[in-house]
Write an enzyme that holds these catalytic residues in place. Structure first.
Site, PDB file in Angstrom:
ATOM      1  N   TYR A 184      15.362  21.848  49.344  1.00  0.00           N
ATOM      2  CA  TYR A 184      14.497  20.912  48.618  1.00  0.00           C
ATOM      3  C   TYR A 184      15.067  19.506  48.770  1.00  0.00           C
ATOM      4  CZ  TYR A 184      12.255  18.273  44.973  1.00  0.00           C
ATOM      5  OH  TYR A 184      11.552  17.286  44.313  1.00  0.00           O
ATOM      6  N   GLU A 237       8.363  14.000  48.430  1.00  0.00           N
ATOM      7  CA  GLU A 237       9.047  15.282  48.305  1.00  0.00           C
ATOM      8  C   GLU A 237       8.827  16.141  49.543  1.00  0.00           C
ATOM      9  OE1 GLU A 237       8.852  17.752  44.425  1.00  0.00           O
ATOM     10  OE2 GLU A 237       7.359  18.624  45.761  1.00  0.00           O
TER      11      GLU A 237
END
Ligand code: GDP
Ligand code: MN
Length: 377
Positions: free
Chosen positions: A101, A189
């Protein structure tokens, strides 16, 4: 404004972040064509502006162009969290070894952006954040200095990234920061940023949120807005410069001022009701704006009563009253309406509304109680 995965990834790619080859398709036939071009195996991904598409069945790996067409047909007929899928992204299928992530958002408490990374990337990052927050590395970014190389090394070390990938990771992290700051994003993101079988980092998913207040200096981004994906009421509200957020309750609220709107919602809840929306008509709203706001509120079928809480300062109460009357004439609402007007020209406003069968109230508490009662009848 939310960007689709394919839009976010195109922006990331412009900044030098590696993304899979692929294109977006609106028909199953086009999806087959793209899969063909990609050499057969492809991943078909629903493009809707909600998270958790994978878990909802909106992401499928196709083994050949036929399969791609079939899966695209299936995904294009789906609804994910109430949103119909209108487009799919057809990407070269990746072979995943590790899912990382990597994201940037604003940390309001720290008053600066924060880069977050985790070796436990993939679909359940919210759960990681909740249950094992120590697995998420955070680095605050000085908005003037920008992200520094030593910081990206700290992150790489923190997520135990293999040494040979540090240089590439540094480039990706810096590019993400650049994409974030240059586009006035509030979120950029990559989840997952994968290490593939060839030991290369690739951004498999992408998500960007752009600050609506900065849209005026991003004409190119404004074109990316997907009106189809917005509730029509929100599109309408933006057209009239109203701040509107739909909620799940039954009491429609029309208020001038964000603070007053929050207070009105609190007081409604205090008396056992649930607001159907947040709506700030702003200071100095004229009759046309009020009428537009009222139409927006009344198109929500959940609304069982409407509460007007207007504090006349710059906004004149008689102007608001005129707007209400114009809208009533057009919309012919069937739900009870409670009005509290105070301040500039309140008396004139009240007189205008006297004949319109509206419930009037003196205080906010009184108005909220009357609205709650009217909504539960
Ligand atoms: P999200 O569920 O909306 O976040 O969509 P993502 O694009 O992040 O995909 C969810 C998950 O699907 C990823 O974490 C991967 O595990 C898997 N996935 C996505 N693309 C591919 C692919 O090309 N190949 C394989 N094997 N899995 C993929
Ligand atoms: Mn994802």
């Amino acid at each position: 404004m939310k960007l689709h995965e394919y839009q976010s990834k195109l922006i990331f790619s412009k900044y030098g972040i590696p993304i899979p080859k692929g294109r977006v398709a609106a028909t199953a036939e086009a999806a087959r064509q793209i899969a063909q071009e990609l050499g057969g195996r492809a991943v078909i991904k629903a493009q809707v502006l909600v998270g958790g598409r994978g878990k909802a069945g909106g992401i499928k790996v196709a083994k050949d162009p036929n399969d791609a067409e079939q899966l695209a047909t299936q995904i294009l007929s789906m609804e994910i969290k109430g949103l119909p899928v209108r487009k799919v992204l057809v990407d070269e299928a990746a072979s995943i070894e590790t899912e990382i992530y990597l994201g940037i958002t604003n940390d309001r408490a720290a008053r600066r952006p924060v880069m977050m990374a985790s070796a436990a990337g993939g679909v359940d990052i919210e759960e990681v954040a909740r249950e094992t927050p120590e697995k998420i590395i955070k680095v605050h970014i000085d908005p003037l200095l920008g992200l520094r190389d030593y910081q990206t090394r700290d992150i790489a070390a923190g997520i135990d990234l293999p040494r040979e990938l540090w240089r590439d990771f540094n480039a990706i992290a810096l590019a993400l920061w650049k994409a974030y700051s240059e586009n006035d994003a509030t979120l950029a993101e990559i989840n997952p940023l994968i290490i593939n079988k060839e030991k290369k980092l690739v951004a498999l998913d992408g998500k960007m949120l752009i600050d609506d207040n900065a849209m005026f200096r991003h004409a190119d981004l404004a074109e990316l807005r997907d009106i189809d994906e917005e509730a029509p009421a929100e599109t309408e509200a933006r057209k009239y410069g109203l701040s509107y957020i739909k909620l799940d309750g039954t009491i429609g609220c029309m208020v001038n001022g964000a603070g007053l709107a929050m207070t009105s919602m609190d007081v409604i809840k205090l008396f056992g009701g649930e607001p159907a929306n947040f709506l700030d008509i702003g200071g100095g709203a004229g009759a046309d704006k009020v009428a537009a706001a009222m139409k927006i509120i009344l198109t929500d079928p959940n609304v069982k009563a409407v509460l007007f809480n207007i504090f006349g300062g710059i906004t004149r109460c008689d102007e608001v009253a005129k707007g209400i009357l114009v809208a009533m004439d057009e919309v012919k609402p069937k739900v009870p309406m409670v009005v509290r007007l105070v301040g500039t020209n309140a008396e004139e406003g009240r007189k205008l509304l006297e004949n319109a069968h509206m419930i009037t109230a003196e205080t906010l508490a009184d108005a909220a109680q009357k609205a709650v009662k009217a909504a539960t009848k």
